[in-house]
Scaffold this active site. Sequence first.
Site, PDB file in Angstrom:
ATOM      1  N   ARG A   1      -7.033  -4.570   3.979  1.00  0.00           N
ATOM      2  CA  ARG A   1      -6.931  -6.024   3.793  1.00  0.00           C
ATOM      3  C   ARG A   1      -6.303  -6.612   5.046  1.00  0.00           C
ATOM      4  NH1 ARG A   1      -3.425  -9.828   1.756  1.00  0.00           N
ATOM      5  NH2 ARG A   1      -1.803  -8.234   1.680  1.00  0.00           N
TER       6      ARG A   1
ATOM      7  N   HIS B   1      -0.997   9.947  -6.521  1.00  0.00           N
ATOM      8  CA  HIS B   1      -0.023   8.881  -6.731  1.00  0.00           C
ATOM      9  C   HIS B   1       1.057   9.398  -7.677  1.00  0.00           C
ATOM     10  CE1 HIS B   1      -1.850   5.734  -4.506  1.00  0.00           C
ATOM     11  NE2 HIS B   1      -2.864   5.525  -5.310  1.00  0.00           N
TER      12      HIS B   1
ATOM     13  N   GLY C   1       0.048   2.277   1.674  1.00  0.00           N
ATOM     14  CA  GLY C   1      -0.508   2.706   2.961  1.00  0.00           C
ATOM     15  C   GLY C   1      -1.142   4.086   2.877  1.00  0.00           C
TER      16      GLY C   1
HETATM   17  P1  PAP Z   1      -4.302   3.002  -2.459  1.00  0.00           P
HETATM   18  O1  PAP Z   1      -2.943   3.173  -3.058  1.00  0.00           O
HETATM   19  O2  PAP Z   1      -5.275   2.320  -3.376  1.00  0.00           O
HETATM   20  O3  PAP Z   1      -4.855   4.244  -1.824  1.00  0.00           O
HETATM   21  P2  PAP Z   1      -3.227   2.097   0.041  1.00  0.00           P
HETATM   22  O4  PAP Z   1      -4.063   2.612   1.170  1.00  0.00           O
HETATM   23  O5  PAP Z   1      -1.949   2.798  -0.275  1.00  0.00           O
HETATM   24  O6  PAP Z   1      -4.124   1.931  -1.251  1.00  0.00           O
HETATM   25  O7  PAP Z   1      -2.795   0.593   0.372  1.00  0.00           O
HETATM   26  C1  PAP Z   1      -3.631  -0.330   0.990  1.00  0.00           C
HETATM   27  C2  PAP Z   1      -2.771  -1.114   1.963  1.00  0.00           C
HETATM   28  O8  PAP Z   1      -2.649  -0.369   3.205  1.00  0.00           O
HETATM   29  C3  PAP Z   1      -3.427  -2.448   2.344  1.00  0.00           C
HETATM   30  O9  PAP Z   1      -2.339  -3.315   2.623  1.00  0.00           O
HETATM   31  P3  PAP Z   1      -2.439  -4.922   2.559  1.00  0.00           P
HETATM   32  O10 PAP Z   1      -3.098  -5.263   1.252  1.00  0.00           O
HETATM   33  O11 PAP Z   1      -1.018  -5.416   2.661  1.00  0.00           O
HETATM   34  O12 PAP Z   1      -3.249  -5.304   3.762  1.00  0.00           O
HETATM   35  C4  PAP Z   1      -4.220  -2.058   3.581  1.00  0.00           C
HETATM   36  O13 PAP Z   1      -4.592  -3.142   4.389  1.00  0.00           O
HETATM   37  C5  PAP Z   1      -3.207  -1.144   4.271  1.00  0.00           C
HETATM   38  N1  PAP Z   1      -3.852  -0.230   5.226  1.00  0.00           N
HETATM   39  C6  PAP Z   1      -5.010   0.470   5.085  1.00  0.00           C
HETATM   40  N2  PAP Z   1      -5.275   1.175   6.194  1.00  0.00           N
HETATM   41  C7  PAP Z   1      -4.284   0.906   7.072  1.00  0.00           C
HETATM   42  C8  PAP Z   1      -4.012   1.312   8.437  1.00  0.00           C
HETATM   43  N3  PAP Z   1      -4.830   2.136   9.081  1.00  0.00           N
HETATM   44  N4  PAP Z   1      -2.891   0.819   9.032  1.00  0.00           N
HETATM   45  C9  PAP Z   1      -2.040  -0.011   8.390  1.00  0.00           C
HETATM   46  N5  PAP Z   1      -2.242  -0.442   7.111  1.00  0.00           N
HETATM   47  C10 PAP Z   1      -3.355   0.009   6.462  1.00  0.00           C
END
Ligand code: PAP
Length: 318
Positions: free
Chosen positions: A287, A145, A84
């Site tokens: 996603r 990270h 997240g």
């Molecule tokens: P990163 O480690 O590459 O930066 P990161 O943002 O930590 O990625 O993780 C992406 C996840 O956070 C995705 O989860 P999912 O695959 O289970 O859907 C993404 O959808 C989710 N995400 C991104 N933005 C938000 C938001 N504003 N609220 C809730 N979840 C989010």
Amino acid sequence: MHKQLPALQPLAPLPDISIQSSPDLPAYLQEKELSQEIRDLVMSLPTEKGFWHTTRQLQGVVACQKYFQAHDTDILLVTTPKSGTTWLKAIMFALVNRALFPEPKLHPLLTNNPHVLVPFLEMEYINSQFPDFDNFTFPRLFSTHFPFFVYLCRNPKDTFVSLWHFTNKLRKPKEMGENSLEEAFDKFCRGVRLYGPFGDHVLSYWKLSLEKPERVLFLKYEDLKKEPKVQLRKLSEFLGCPFSQKEETCGVVDEILNLCSFDNLSNLEVNKTRKLPSGEENCTFFRRGETGDSMNHLAAEMLEKMDPITEQKLNSCG
Ligand code: PAP
């Protein structure tokens, strides 16, 4: 002072470790222009298909450790991948800079992906020992990270499923082969993962947050989903910018949460159509944004395999 430090010496490409070079890959996964120091370091490390770390990122890490000049007020967001990060970057940027951007329609988050506004520290050092941080506002906000103090973790099953989808969006199957769910799951369980084993990553910050609660705040994606206002207030207090009574009354807490919500960010033009400077399409960071999506992907025997590993690693620490 910067100029007196020894320069990393870029060398011609070295074919034997250029395992990930392809013009189609994001820049941070490319293995060109590595310094001799990093080549030597890489040769001394264990490798496995699926890598724990990409070589270029490692170059950024080493340069960052050597040359980053911290300010007392710097804030470092630490996450395990796919927990997240994008969401909390948006929230922290909106929170810390709320006095600078009072006009909602002109907010930088509406036209910039959160990863641009809160960069990964080590990534900034991949191409330069002295990245330009001059246009940062104070307190400067960075993320990593890497193990060091707002830490965000997420349940390992959802984290794994999110990572698997993300990796599949980035990889070119023709060049890199298939990335089956089963094989990826097996590696994740064995700790073969970007930034190392999940349990060690989480546990090290959990312990640190107990030892130094004033320096390390440990947050969970699931808590942010369940009680976003409570968590945001906690975050604001930890970061030394608690909401005033007036802000509470005016609805600033909701404003930040709405601005940074999955629905809002994922539907912005910038996040639907543009790319990060490092090459990833902004849309790959959005996603589903739900808790428990792993139940739609992992078979019962996979769940049974991961639970004891997680329990064994984390239970002793509560
Ligand atoms: P990163 O480690 O590459 O930066 P990161 O943002 O930590 O990625 O993780 C992406 C996840 O956070 C995705 O989860 P999912 O695959 O289970 O859907 C993404 O959808 C989710 N995400 C991104 N933005 C938000 C938001 N504003 N609220 C809730 N979840 C989010």
